[in-house]
Motif scaffolding. Structure first.
Motif, PDB file in Angstrom:
ATOM      1  N   ILE A 261       0.868  -1.258   0.095  1.00 36.80           N
ATOM      2  CA  ILE A 261      -0.225   0.065   0.055  1.00 36.80           C
ATOM      3  C   ILE A 261       0.958   1.223  -0.072  1.00 36.80           C
ATOM      4  CG2 ILE A 261      -1.791   1.389   1.389  1.00 36.80           C
ATOM      5  CD1 ILE A 261      -2.705  -1.470   2.324  1.00 36.80           C
ATOM      6  N   ALA A 262       1.950   1.208   0.832  1.00 38.25           N
ATOM      7  CA  ALA A 262       2.646   2.469   0.803  1.00 38.25           C
ATOM      8  C   ALA A 262       3.566   2.758  -0.531  1.00 38.25           C
ATOM      9  CB  ALA A 262       3.751   2.183   1.934  1.00 38.25           C
ATOM     10  N   ASP A 263       3.692   1.692  -1.165  1.00 38.99           N
ATOM     11  CA  ASP A 263       4.444   1.904  -2.477  1.00 38.99           C
ATOM     12  C   ASP A 263       3.467   2.552  -3.552  1.00 38.99           C
ATOM     13  OD1 ASP A 263       6.503   0.544  -1.774  1.00 38.99           O
ATOM     14  OD2 ASP A 263       6.028  -1.448  -2.780  1.00 38.99           O
ATOM     15  N   HIS A 265       1.810   5.083  -2.628  1.00 34.39           N
ATOM     16  CA  HIS A 265       1.983   6.499  -2.429  1.00 34.39           C
ATOM     17  C   HIS A 265       3.475   6.891  -2.279  1.00 34.39           C
ATOM     18  CE1 HIS A 265      -2.085   6.946  -0.721  1.00 34.39           C
ATOM     19  NE2 HIS A 265      -2.293   5.524  -0.748  1.00 34.39           N
ATOM     20  N   ASN A 266       4.300   6.322  -2.813  1.00 35.02           N
ATOM     21  CA  ASN A 266       5.860   6.615  -2.692  1.00 35.02           C
ATOM     22  C   ASN A 266       5.886   6.628  -1.320  1.00 35.02           C
ATOM     23  OD1 ASN A 266       8.512   7.110  -3.929  1.00 35.02           O
ATOM     24  ND2 ASN A 266       8.057   9.127  -4.332  1.00 35.02           N
ATOM     25  N   ALA A 267       5.668   5.931  -0.429  1.00 35.18           N
ATOM     26  CA  ALA A 267       5.981   6.219   1.154  1.00 35.18           C
ATOM     27  C   ALA A 267       6.641   4.947   1.677  1.00 35.18           C
ATOM     28  CB  ALA A 267       4.517   6.582   1.643  1.00 35.18           C
ATOM     29  N   THR A 268       6.838   5.109   2.778  1.00 35.83           N
ATOM     30  CA  THR A 268       7.247   3.957   3.331  1.00 35.83           C
ATOM     31  C   THR A 268       6.119   3.238   4.368  1.00 35.83           C
ATOM     32  OG1 THR A 268       8.172   4.903   5.555  1.00 35.83           O
ATOM     33  CG2 THR A 268       9.701   4.972   3.652  1.00 35.83           C
ATOM     34  N   PRO A 269       6.414   2.015   4.780  1.00 29.86           N
ATOM     35  CA  PRO A 269       5.388   1.466   5.514  1.00 29.86           C
ATOM     36  C   PRO A 269       5.132   2.273   6.938  1.00 29.86           C
ATOM     37  CG  PRO A 269       6.941  -0.287   4.603  1.00 29.86           C
ATOM     38  CD  PRO A 269       7.341   1.054   4.499  1.00 29.86           C
ATOM     39  N   SER A 270       6.263   2.787   7.339  1.00 36.08           N
ATOM     40  CA  SER A 270       6.183   3.592   8.673  1.00 36.08           C
ATOM     41  C   SER A 270       5.513   4.991   8.314  1.00 36.08           C
ATOM     42  CB  SER A 270       7.583   4.010   9.165  1.00 36.08           C
ATOM     43  OG  SER A 270       8.288   3.003   9.408  1.00 36.08           O
ATOM     44  N   GLN A 271       5.513   5.540   7.474  1.00 29.30           N
ATOM     45  CA  GLN A 271       4.828   6.801   7.099  1.00 29.30           C
ATOM     46  C   GLN A 271       3.442   6.459   6.980  1.00 29.30           C
ATOM     47  OE1 GLN A 271       7.162   7.668   3.651  1.00 29.30           O
ATOM     48  NE2 GLN A 271       8.492   9.072   4.764  1.00 29.30           N
ATOM     49  N   VAL A 272       3.027   5.511   6.188  1.00 27.38           N
ATOM     50  CA  VAL A 272       1.669   4.911   6.022  1.00 27.38           C
ATOM     51  C   VAL A 272       0.819   4.661   7.111  1.00 27.38           C
ATOM     52  CG1 VAL A 272      -0.002   3.182   4.980  1.00 27.38           C
ATOM     53  CG2 VAL A 272       1.844   4.525   3.465  1.00 27.38           C
ATOM     54  N   THR A 273       1.771   3.807   8.177  1.00 25.08           N
ATOM     55  CA  THR A 273       1.217   3.319   9.460  1.00 25.08           C
ATOM     56  C   THR A 273       0.655   4.844  10.416  1.00 25.08           C
ATOM     57  OG1 THR A 273       2.150   1.456   9.234  1.00 25.08           O
ATOM     58  CG2 THR A 273       1.492   2.468  11.548  1.00 25.08           C
ATOM     59  N   LEU A 274       1.555   5.702  10.435  1.00 24.98           N
ATOM     60  CA  LEU A 274       1.291   6.776  11.082  1.00 24.98           C
ATOM     61  C   LEU A 274       0.186   7.510  10.595  1.00 24.98           C
ATOM     62  CD1 LEU A 274       5.215   7.840  11.740  1.00 24.98           C
ATOM     63  CD2 LEU A 274       3.379   6.643  13.415  1.00 24.98           C
ATOM     64  N   ALA A 275       0.129   7.680   9.322  1.00 22.53           N
ATOM     65  CA  ALA A 275      -1.050   8.317   8.482  1.00 22.53           C
ATOM     66  C   ALA A 275      -2.242   7.703   8.764  1.00 22.53           C
ATOM     67  CB  ALA A 275      -0.577   8.601   7.175  1.00 22.53           C
ATOM     68  N   TRP A 276      -2.367   6.327   8.896  1.00 24.38           N
ATOM     69  CA  TRP A 276      -3.324   5.547   9.078  1.00 24.38           C
ATOM     70  C   TRP A 276      -3.968   5.738  10.566  1.00 24.38           C
ATOM     71  CZ3 TRP A 276      -4.072   1.483  12.447  1.00 24.38           C
ATOM     72  CH2 TRP A 276      -5.302   0.648  12.255  1.00 24.38           C
ATOM     73  N   ILE A 277      -2.929   5.798  11.455  1.00 33.64           N
ATOM     74  CA  ILE A 277      -3.501   6.121  12.837  1.00 33.64           C
ATOM     75  C   ILE A 277      -4.166   7.354  13.091  1.00 33.64           C
ATOM     76  CG2 ILE A 277      -2.584   6.535  15.078  1.00 33.64           C
ATOM     77  CD1 ILE A 277      -0.364   4.282  14.784  1.00 33.64           C
ATOM     78  N   LEU A 278      -3.445   8.502  12.390  1.00 32.41           N
ATOM     79  CA  LEU A 278      -3.925   9.832  12.489  1.00 32.41           C
ATOM     80  C   LEU A 278      -5.432   9.892  11.655  1.00 32.41           C
ATOM     81  CD1 LEU A 278      -0.770  11.830  11.788  1.00 32.41           C
ATOM     82  CD2 LEU A 278      -1.949  11.668  13.823  1.00 32.41           C
ATOM     83  N   ALA A 279      -5.536   9.108  10.475  1.00 38.11           N
ATOM     84  CA  ALA A 279      -6.758   9.084   9.688  1.00 38.11           C
ATOM     85  C   ALA A 279      -8.171   8.275  10.511  1.00 38.11           C
ATOM     86  CB  ALA A 279      -6.625   8.698   8.457  1.00 38.11           C
ATOM     87  N   SER A 280      -7.597   7.322  11.363  1.00 39.58           N
ATOM     88  CA  SER A 280      -8.571   6.330  11.987  1.00 39.58           C
ATOM     89  C   SER A 280      -9.078   7.150  13.185  1.00 39.58           C
ATOM     90  CB  SER A 280      -7.662   5.261  12.261  1.00 39.58           C
ATOM     91  OG  SER A 280      -7.367   4.679  11.106  1.00 39.58           O
TER      92      SER A 280
END
Length: 349
Positions: A261-263, A265-280
């Motif tokens: 999923i991160a790929d 967004h041209n992002a890393t798994p850590s970045q996507v995870t933090l974004a997911w926590i904030l969005a949730s």
């Protein structure tokens, strides 16, 4: 200082950076300490606008390293500083007996003094009870802290690993309950229990922020670690079940799906995870820990990465179906209950 996304710490609390800095690894637990690298990371965090810093009196040299940075830079006023007491009892001279909660009034006063000295500051922005002391009513804990709050030595209050009842009792203390604006709980793709047991909903209803520690599952989400052999011999993760030789490969399957999923967004798994926590959750604030400026740079983008509702659901579905291997701690290590005796049962120190 750059502009960085912010969130309110509780319904009526202060604005803080939407992602904070967990400073445990700066002083302990994750291998060799490097004070120079830590100071470089702290400077990067302050410059970037990551100003919610979280430490504790039990994190080895962490408070002292932060204190030296404050003294060297003169930038204490830029930082929203949180520290904690009570997960360990340093009044015990036998190290084997120190691993127990202590929130007796005299001990609290001792630890406030010690943290102020180590941090080289005359005030603490957010002071947490690190673990609930089952033998001391939370009402007594808050009353002990009242003089510090009234004098401005402590600005805001928090609890860590409490339960719903203890949180409600703390919030009900007259003249102090409104100062309890944060609860610190473990939450990550591999630890969703506070959603399942109703705690997250109760905190939201109480107008309290959930400060998420280990949001990247102690580095597991990053995908950089693929084996227990990737850690130093004195790294705590060699002791934790999710990083065992048996469980590691199973958990990496979920990490690799997050990476896919991160790929996109041209992002890393850590970045996507933090974004997911904030969005949730609007009231969640993750505090990934690091002592490395490069990792801070990576993590900080998580606050600026916008996920679509489809992305958020895809990650949620992935995590709900994941076969997580291993618990938070090894078998035989009890999880904190967050309970304490009623005020009516308190017989004093």
């Amino acid at each position: 200082m750059s502009t960085f996304p912010t969130r309110r710490l509780g319904k009526n609390g202060p604005l803080v950076s939407a992602i904070g800095l967990g400073a445990m690894g700066i002083g302990a637990y994750y291998g060799k300490i490097d004070e120079t690298a830590a100071h470089n990371a702290l400077t990067y965090a302050a410059d970037r606008g990551i100003t919610l810093w979280d430490t504790s009196d039990m994190y080895g040299e962490s408070e002292a390293i932060l204190g030296k940075w404050f003294a060297k830079t003169g930038r204490r006023s830029e930082i929203f500083l949180a520290t904690k007491w009570g997960a360990m009892d340093f009044s015990q001279t036998d190290p084997a007996k120190q691993h127990q909660a202590n929130s007796k009034p005299a001990y609290i006063r001792e630890r406030v003094k010690a943290s102020l000295a180590a941090l080289q500051t005359d005030y603490i922005d957010l002071y947490y009870q690190h673990r609930v002391d089952a033998e001391v009513p939370i009402e007594i804990v808050l009353e002990t802290l009242r003089p510090y709050v009234e004098s401005g030595t402590i600005r805001w209050l928090g609890l860590s690993e409490c339960n719903v009842d203890t949180l409600k009792r703390a919030r009900a203390v007259k003249g102090l309950g409104e100062k309890v604006v944060a609860v610190q709980m473990e939450f990550s793709p591999f630890e969703l229990e506070i959603e399942k047991n109703g705690f997250a909903k109760a905190a939201e209803e109480a107008g309290v922020a959930v400060v998420c520690y280990s949001p990247l599952a102690r580095g597991l989400v990053s995908g950089r670690f693929r084996s227990p052999d990737d850690f130093d011999q004195d790294d705590i993760r060699r002791w934790l079940p999710r990083f065992s030789a048996e469980n590691f490969p199973k958990n990496l399957e979920a990490v690799d799906k997050i990476k896919a999923i991160a790929d996109k967004h041209n992002a890393t798994p850590s970045q996507v995870t933090l974004a997911w926590i904030l969005a949730s959750h609007d009231n969640f604030i993750p505090i990934p820990g690091t002592r490395n400026a490069e990792r801070l740079a990576e993590n900080s983008r998580g606050a600026e990465l916008k996920l679509s509702p489809t992305d958020v659901k895809e990650i949620r579905d992935l995590l709900e179906s994941a076969d997580v291997g291993g618990g938070r701690y090894p078998d035989g290590v009890p999880l904190p209950t967050g309970e304490c005796i009623p005020l009516s049962e308190w017989k004093g120190e």
